[in-house]
Design an enzyme around this catalytic site. Structure first.
Site, PDB file in Angstrom:
ATOM      1  N   GLN A   1       0.865  -1.083   0.108  1.00  0.00           N
ATOM      2  CA  GLN A   1       0.093   0.130  -0.011  1.00  0.00           C
ATOM      3  C   GLN A   1       0.935   1.216   0.153  1.00  0.00           C
ATOM      4  OE1 GLN A   1      -3.581   0.085   2.511  1.00  0.00           O
ATOM      5  NE2 GLN A   1      -2.583   1.911   3.478  1.00  0.00           N
TER       6      GLN A   1
ATOM      7  N   SER B   1       0.992   6.738   2.664  1.00  0.00           N
ATOM      8  CA  SER B   1       1.606   7.752   3.426  1.00  0.00           C
ATOM      9  C   SER B   1       2.847   8.151   2.816  1.00  0.00           C
ATOM     10  CB  SER B   1       1.954   6.856   4.807  1.00  0.00           C
ATOM     11  OG  SER B   1       0.968   6.666   5.480  1.00  0.00           O
TER      12      SER B   1
ATOM     13  N   SER C   1       4.434  -1.408   4.056  1.00  0.00           N
ATOM     14  CA  SER C   1       5.107  -2.879   4.676  1.00  0.00           C
ATOM     15  C   SER C   1       5.232  -3.708   3.594  1.00  0.00           C
ATOM     16  CB  SER C   1       3.796  -3.312   5.684  1.00  0.00           C
ATOM     17  OG  SER C   1       3.683  -2.476   6.882  1.00  0.00           O
TER      18      SER C   1
ATOM     19  N   GLU D   1      -8.734  -1.320   6.177  1.00  0.00           N
ATOM     20  CA  GLU D   1      -7.391  -1.491   6.980  1.00  0.00           C
ATOM     21  C   GLU D   1      -7.853  -1.425   8.437  1.00  0.00           C
ATOM     22  OE1 GLU D   1      -2.842   0.508   6.929  1.00  0.00           O
ATOM     23  OE2 GLU D   1      -4.557   1.729   6.311  1.00  0.00           O
TER      24      GLU D   1
END
Length: 413
Positions: free
Chosen positions: A140, A143, A176, A259
């Site tokens: 993902q 951010s 991640s 999430e």
């Protein structure tokens, strides 16, 4: 098509699980080899082995028709109800399910769902199915260094070049499993002349594309499960755009709701648990202390309340297809419980927690203490969860905002 009876279906599920998994062992408590880490701290070769174990189970589950149970059948799911989800989870808890890594969870529960809901027919066939089955893995790319809690302030840019390709430049952080992923679900600003939420578009970016650079971030607990990702002139075909241009914020908020549900639940052990703390108190002969008993009782009640809330929110979410802001409750309770669990363990051990004396179940708690603060950030900070609960669940007045002008007119842009 009529829905199968949940009770009869449950028997079928139990028989299938017995054929692919071993029965669950007694609940694990802290010991010499207990894994109390909140985030994975495995060497790369061990992480790859764990990924393959997880993928084998996810593929078997997909092939048997038990993946994405409430997703409509025309979107690659089973088209079943919340009652079937609850039945499957209950039956699955009686077996030794391979512990899911962050990357597996992101692939199956976030990216696959986003592509299934917003993707084209080509994307459903070529990507969503592969993500649900974990034939492809996806991270993902949301951010950024300057856009964490305020994700809509992201500055990664995508411009459409001649021929329809998109050229992407920017930086992402806290990703991640990026080093193992085939694709990344990325948000980029495609129109800076509208309000910041309206000018964002979502893309699937091949992680081996020219211009993509992945750098590991060393955590204070010693592991490196997160990464920063740099994108320099990365060219992505328009067929890998998810949703309409400018629909990226809707894709993002839907994905983030999944999430929060995943962060607050899931079958992967995340740090120490109440049974671990109780075992620790017993090993230190502290269970007769009335103050310790009070702390243990408080922790037990909070763990039970979280489990009940996870079940309630999961049922509501499954019945409606897309999880609502109530999913923030499970995420907030999960991070709070992790923090309190570590605090009680630290109070029980005192100085024992700061050095490895060889005593079983003591120094291992440092992995929990060093990882728990990060969980208050992962999946949306605690402050953001409280805002969502206040505004969207309790219907309180929203906080004052000064960023409703077009993004290009905001300070710093």
């Amino acid at each position: 098509m009529p829905q199968p009876d949940p009770d009869a279906w449950r028997t079928q599920v139990r028989q299938w699980l017995a054929g692919v998994l071993e029965p669950a062992r007694a609940p694990e408590s802290a010991g010499d080899d207990a894994d109390l880490a909140v985030f994975h701290n495995l060497p790369e070769d061990e992480e790859r082995l764990l990924l393959e174990r997880c993928r084998a189970y996810q593929r078997a589950r997909f092939d048997a028709g038990y993946q994405a149970l409430t997703l409509p059948a025309d979107r690659g799911g089973a088209g079943l109800t919340a009652a079937h989800v609850a039945a499957f989870a209950e039956e699955e808890s009686a077996f030794e399910v391979p512990p899911s890594t962050e990357l597996i969870s992101v692939t199956v529960r976030l990216v696959a769902m986003a592509v299934s809901l917003f993707g084209t027919a080509e994307q459903l066939h070529g990507h969503a199915r592969a993500f649900l089955r974990t034939d492809l893995l996806a991270c993902q790319l949301f951010s950024e260094p300057g856009a964490g809690s305020d994700l809509a302030a992201l500055r990664t840019r995508a411009r459409q070049a001649d021929g329809g390709e998109w050229v992407i430049d920017g930086q992402k952080v806290w990703t991640s499993g990026a080093q193992f992923a085939d694709y990344g679900l990325l948000l980029a600003r495609t129109d800076p002349d509208v309000v910041k939420q309206a000018g964002i578009t979502a893309f699937l970016v091949p992680m081996d594309a020219p211009g993509v650079e992945i750098r590991p971030i060393r955590q204070m607990s010693g592991g490196a499960s997160f990464n920063e990702v740099f994108l320099s002139g990365v060219r992505v075909p328009d067929r890998l755009r998810i949703g309409r241009p400018g629909q990226g914020w809707e894709v993002a908020t839907t994905t983030l709701a999944f999430e929060r549900t995943a962060s607050g639940s899931g079958n992967r052990r995340k740090g120490g648990t109440f049974p671990d703390v109780l075992a620790l108190a017993r090993s230190l002969d502290r269970t007769s202390d009335p103050l310790v008993r009070q702390r243990l009782a408080d922790l037990y009640v909070r763990a039970a309340l979280r489990a009940a809330t996870v079940d309630r929110v999961a049922r509501t979410s499954a019945a409606g297809g897309r999880p609502g802001p109530e999913a923030s409750l499970t995420k907030l309770m999960a991070s709070d419980l992790l923090t309190r669990t570590g605090q009680v363990a630290a109070e029980l051990m005192g100085a024992r927690i700061s050095a490895d004396t060889g005593e079983p179940g003591t120094f291992a708690w440092t992995q929990h203490l060093l990882g728990a603060p990060g969980y208050r950030l992962a999946g949306g900070t605690d402050q953001i969860q409280r805002n969502l609960i206040g505004e969207r669940v309790l219907k309180l007045p929203p906080e004052p905002r000064e960023d409703r002008a077009p993004f290009s007119q905001l300070p710093g842009n």
